[in-house]
Design an enzyme around this catalytic site. Structure first.
Site, short mmCIF file in Angstrom:
data_model
loop_
_atom_site.label_atom_id
_atom_site.label_comp_id
_atom_site.label_asym_id
_atom_site.label_seq_id
_atom_site.Cartn_x
_atom_site.Cartn_y
_atom_site.Cartn_z
N SER A 1 0.84 -1.21 0.00
CA SER A 1 0.00 0.00 0.00
C SER A 1 0.86 1.25 0.00
CB SER A 1 -0.88 0.03 1.25
OG SER A 1 -1.68 -1.13 1.32
N1 SAH Z 1 -0.26 -5.01 4.22
C1 SAH Z 1 0.39 -5.39 3.01
C2 SAH Z 1 -0.49 -5.21 1.80
C3 SAH Z 1 -0.66 -6.52 1.17
S1 SAH Z 1 -1.66 -6.70 -0.24
C4 SAH Z 1 1.74 -4.74 2.85
O1 SAH Z 1 2.09 -3.86 3.65
O2 SAH Z 1 2.47 -5.12 1.93
C5 SAH Z 1 -2.90 -7.79 0.38
C6 SAH Z 1 -2.46 -9.15 0.82
O3 SAH Z 1 -3.63 -9.82 1.29
C7 SAH Z 1 -1.90 -10.05 -0.30
O4 SAH Z 1 -0.63 -10.50 0.06
C8 SAH Z 1 -2.91 -11.18 -0.39
O5 SAH Z 1 -2.34 -12.43 -0.73
C9 SAH Z 1 -3.50 -11.20 0.99
N2 SAH Z 1 -4.82 -11.84 1.10
C10 SAH Z 1 -5.85 -11.82 0.24
N3 SAH Z 1 -6.89 -12.56 0.70
C11 SAH Z 1 -6.50 -13.05 1.92
C12 SAH Z 1 -7.11 -13.88 2.91
N4 SAH Z 1 -8.34 -14.37 2.76
N5 SAH Z 1 -6.41 -14.17 4.02
C13 SAH Z 1 -5.14 -13.69 4.20
N6 SAH Z 1 -4.51 -12.92 3.31
C14 SAH Z 1 -5.17 -12.59 2.18
#
Ligand code: SAH
Length: 223
Positions: free
Chosen positions: A73
Site C-alpha cells: 500500500s
Molecule cells: N499489508 C500489506 C499489503 C498486502 S496486499 C503490505 O504492507 O504489503 C494484500 C495481501 O492480502 C496479499 O498478500 C494477499 O495475498 C492477501 N490476502 C488476500 N486474501 C486473503 C485472505 N483471505 N487471508 C489472508 N490474506 C489474504
C-alpha cells in the site's frame, strides 16, 4: 505521550534517512497527526520491503507490486489505517493483521509497540515477508499461513484488527474477535472501495465510512 520524530543517528545512511524524513513531512501535510505512527514510519526502512529494482521509489506516495499480483500500500494509506486503528488508545495492544503481503504494515505496527499477529493466504508471499522483517530486524510478529476470513479465534480477542485486502462485506468471523473498545479497519467494496472503521463498545458496534481506497481483493482459501 509519544515523542516527536527525531533524527536517529544514521543506521541506514544519510540518503535514505533524508528520503524517509521527506516522506514523514509529506504525511504530516496530508493530515497524519499521530506521532506514534509518524515515528514508526520514520523508523521502518520501507525500501527493504520492496524488490531492489523498485527500491528507488520506495518512499514515493505510490503503491508498488510485491509479486504474485499483490501490492504494498502507499504510505498515506498505511499511515491512515494505522492511525485509525490506534486512535483513542494509549497502548496499541494486541493487533490482528489480515493480508501480510510484504510485511511493511506488520513492521509499522510492531514499531508502534503492538503485539502483532498477521495472516497471509499465499505461502510464497509469507516467506518473503518473514525475510523482509528479518532484514529490518523486526522478528517478533507471529506470522500465520491461513485464510484471514476466519480471523484467529484461538488468539482472540484483539484490541485492533486491520485488513489490507478488500472484501465485499465484513467477514462475519471478525467482529466477534474484537475486544470491547477494539477497532476494526478495512477496505470494503469491489470496483469502488472505501475504508470502514468499526468500533466495538460495551453495547453496540459503531460504523464509519472513511475515504475511497484501492486494494487487491480478499480471496478465499490458502495456497
Ligand atoms: N499489508 C500489506 C499489503 C498486502 S496486499 C503490505 O504492507 O504489503 C494484500 C495481501 O492480502 C496479499 O498478500 C494477499 O495475498 C492477501 N490476502 C488476500 N486474501 C486473503 C485472505 N483471505 N487471508 C489472508 N490474506 C489474504
Amino acid at each position: 505521550m509519544a515523542q516527536p520524530v527525531s533524527i536517529a543517528q544514521g543506521s541506514y545512511g544519510m540518503i535514505s534517512e533524508r528520503t524517509r524524513l521527506r516522506m514523514i513531512e509529506r504525511l504530516r501535510q496530508q493530515g497524519i497527526r499521530d506521532e506514534r505512527v509518524l515515528a514508526a514510519m520514520y523508523e521502518v526502512p520501507r525500501h527493504l520491503f520492496i524488490d531492489q529494482a523498485l527500491a528507488t521509489r520506495a518512499y514515493d506516495d505510490v503503491s508498488l507490486p510485491i509479486g504474485q499480483g499483490q501490492t504494498i500500500s502507499q504510505p498515506l494509506t498505511v499511515a491512515r489505517m494505522t492511525e485509525k486503528l490506534l486512535e483513542g488508545r494509549s497502548s496499541p495492544g494486541k493487533i490482528l493483521e489480515i493480508g501480510t503481503g510484504c510485511g511493511y504494515q506488520t513492521a509499522v505496527l510492531l514499531k508502534t509497540g503492538a503485539q502483532v499477529y498477521s495472516v497471509e493466504r499465499l505461502s510464497g508471499i509469507l516467506d518473503k515477508a518473514r525475510l523482509n522483517l528479518r532484514n529490518a530486524k523486526l522478528v517478533h510478529a507471529r506470522l500465520v499461513h491461513g485464510d484471514g476470513h476466519q480471523g484467529l479465534p484461538d488468539v482472540a480477542p484483539f484490541d485492533g484488527i486491520i485488513m489490507t485486502a478488500a472484501a465485499r462485506q465484513v467477514p462475519p468471523a471478525l467482529l466477534p474477535q474484537l475486544a470491547t473498545g477494539g477497532r476494526l479497519v478495512l477496505p470494503i467494496g469491489d470496483q469502488e472501495q472505501h475504508l470502514w472503521l468499526y468500533e466495538k463498545t460495551a453495547t453496540a458496534i459503531q460504523e464509519t465510512r472513511l475515504e475511497a481506497v484501492r486494494f487487491v481483493p480478499l480471496l478465499p482459501g490458502k495456497q
